[in-house]
Design a protein around this motif. Structure first.
Motif: not given
Length: 441
Positions: A120-124, A157-166
């Motif tokens: 998880v963290g910054s999409l950018k 869009a300059t940024d956002g949230a990234y979430i990856r559930i393994l």
């Protein structure tokens, strides 16, 4: 369709904003920039939606489009501390990972990232790193074609949230994404990418909050992938945004075989809020649950547009949207269930119920079924009315005042939706919030 002449210059202005953005987007991969170039051309072709567009018939964003909002291309600092965030914004009793976006930009100081089964963290940052899991899905789930605001978001869009559930993992604590608006005449175009890999399980809570008294417009796009056998619950809380906050949110969900997606949205404040949720069944035996509770007063306008696309057989969907409207508030529900020719053995149900507490409140509801298969069970319905006078009389005869009787009956009407939330602490917190709001009406 193109935009009307009176906002055509605004389209030109945002195309100019895109050209400005390119000057400090050197860290992005060429394929991402190619996606952005294609998207801005689509936005330029479509223009901003108006009430002449069928999908926007009851929701005008003219005031936003012509409101001199400036793009939030750069991150800003706020006086908010992590301790204040937990005390005043986050639901009590919940721990876990917290991702904070301020005007769409990832704020590391306010965020609390826990490693383990998550990425998880910054999409950018994820895009700039060339993460394969991101590149495989970014701007591939939510279509720009025919969706002007999605295209605008993809372009700038300059940024956002990234979430990856393994894969094959369970996130035991909820993942919270806090969208903070800060400043005045600010327009952010943040993006969220959630990838729940096969046989994973997670719960994500989105919280929308306007930290300042200024006017903020967030045009948000969420791309969500629920892999084979995965379970994802998404709760969106739009209660503390204030009268100057506007949100246009488009969420596209792709579901794999045997997956379950459950969405619950609660909206009670704001200027204009538009929630689009679309779920596409790419595999068999999918389950989709879409729930919404809208509790409005004053002049707030909330628009819920949903689409469940049954493209494969043996899938199930159930939608329950309820609204409680007071003052001069307005609400829109436009829910469509599409059953494709090959989607035999589909079960799809849809319900929209509205409680009007004042003569000035308005609802426009349009549940739809489009069925092209013959072995299905589908139903939809919409009801609009006032509190039952017989029930009111019964409760008053037991010693309750008119206000308390109305509050309890209204609470019982709305609590059914909140009961679908599987996180006990959050469910109880929102139920208490609902009762408090109704007691103060």
């Amino acid at each position: 369709m193109t935009s009307t002449i009176d906002i055509a210059s605004e389209v030109t202005g945002w195309v100019g904003n895109f050209e400005m953005l390119k000057s400090f987007s050197s860290g992005l991969a060429p394929e991402v920039m190619a996606l952005r170039n294609t998207a801005i051309r689509e936005f330029e072709r479509l223009g901003f939606p108006t009430t002449k567009h069928e999908e926007w018939k009851y929701t005008s964003i003219r005031g936003l489009v012509t409101g001199s909002y400036a793009p939030a291309f750069r991150a800003v600092s706020t006086p908010l501390t992590a301790a204040e965030l937990h005390a005043r914004v986050l639901p009590a009793g919940l721990g876990g990972t917290v991702i904070v976006l301020v005007n769409g930009h990832f704020d590391a100081a306010l965020s609390s990232i826990q490693a383990g089964t998550l990425q998880v963290g910054s999409l950018k940052a994820a895009l700039e790193s060339g993460d394969v899991a991101v590149m495989d899905h970014y701007a591939q789930i939510a279509a720009n074609e025919g969706h002007a605001l999605v295209a605008l978001n993809t372009a700038i869009a300059t940024d956002g949230a990234y979430i990856r559930i393994l894969a094959n993992t369970i996130s035991t604590e909820p993942i919270m994404v806090v969208h903070l608006g800060y400043g005045d005449q600010v327009m952010s175009n943040a993006r969220t990418l959630i990838v729940a890999e096969h046989h994973s399980e997670a719960k994500v809570i989105e919280i929308w909050h306007n930290w300042s008294d200024g006017k903020v417009w967030e045009n948000h796009v969420s791309e969500i992938v629920v892999g084979d056998g995965a379970h994802l619950e998404l709760i969106s809380i739009q209660n503390e945004v204030g009268e100057f906050f506007s949100l246009t949110h488009f969420a596209q969900v792709h579901q794999g075989t045997g997956s379950t997606f459950r969405s619950t949205v609660m909206s009670s404040q704001g200027n204009i809020i538009r929630n689009n949720v679309q779920a596409l069944h790419l595999g068999t035996a999918c389950n989709t649950y879409l729930n919404g509770l809208t509790l409005l007063n004053g002049n707030t306008h909330v628009d819920h547009h949903t689409l469940v696309d049954h493209a494969q057989p043996h899938c199930y969907s159930n939608e329950t949207y309820k609204s409680v409207l007071n003052g001069h508030s307005t609400c829109v529900f436009n829910g469509k269930v599409m059953v494709r020719p090959d989607a035999q053995k589909t079960n799809a149900f849809q319900s929209n119920k509205t409680l009007l507490l004042s003569d000035g409140a308005t609802v426009n509801t349009k549940p739809q079924l489009e069925i092209f298969a013959d072995d299905v069970k589908c139903s939809h319905g919409a009801t609009t009315g006032r509190l039952d006078e017989t029930s009111l009389f019964y409760m008053r005869s037991r010693g309750l005042s008119v206000g308390k009787a109305k509050a309890l009956l209204t609470y019982a009407f709305g609590a059914e939706v909140l009961a679908q939330i599987s996180i006990p602490e959050l469910r109880e917190s929102l139920q208490a919030y609902l009762l408090e709001k109704l007691a103060g009406e």
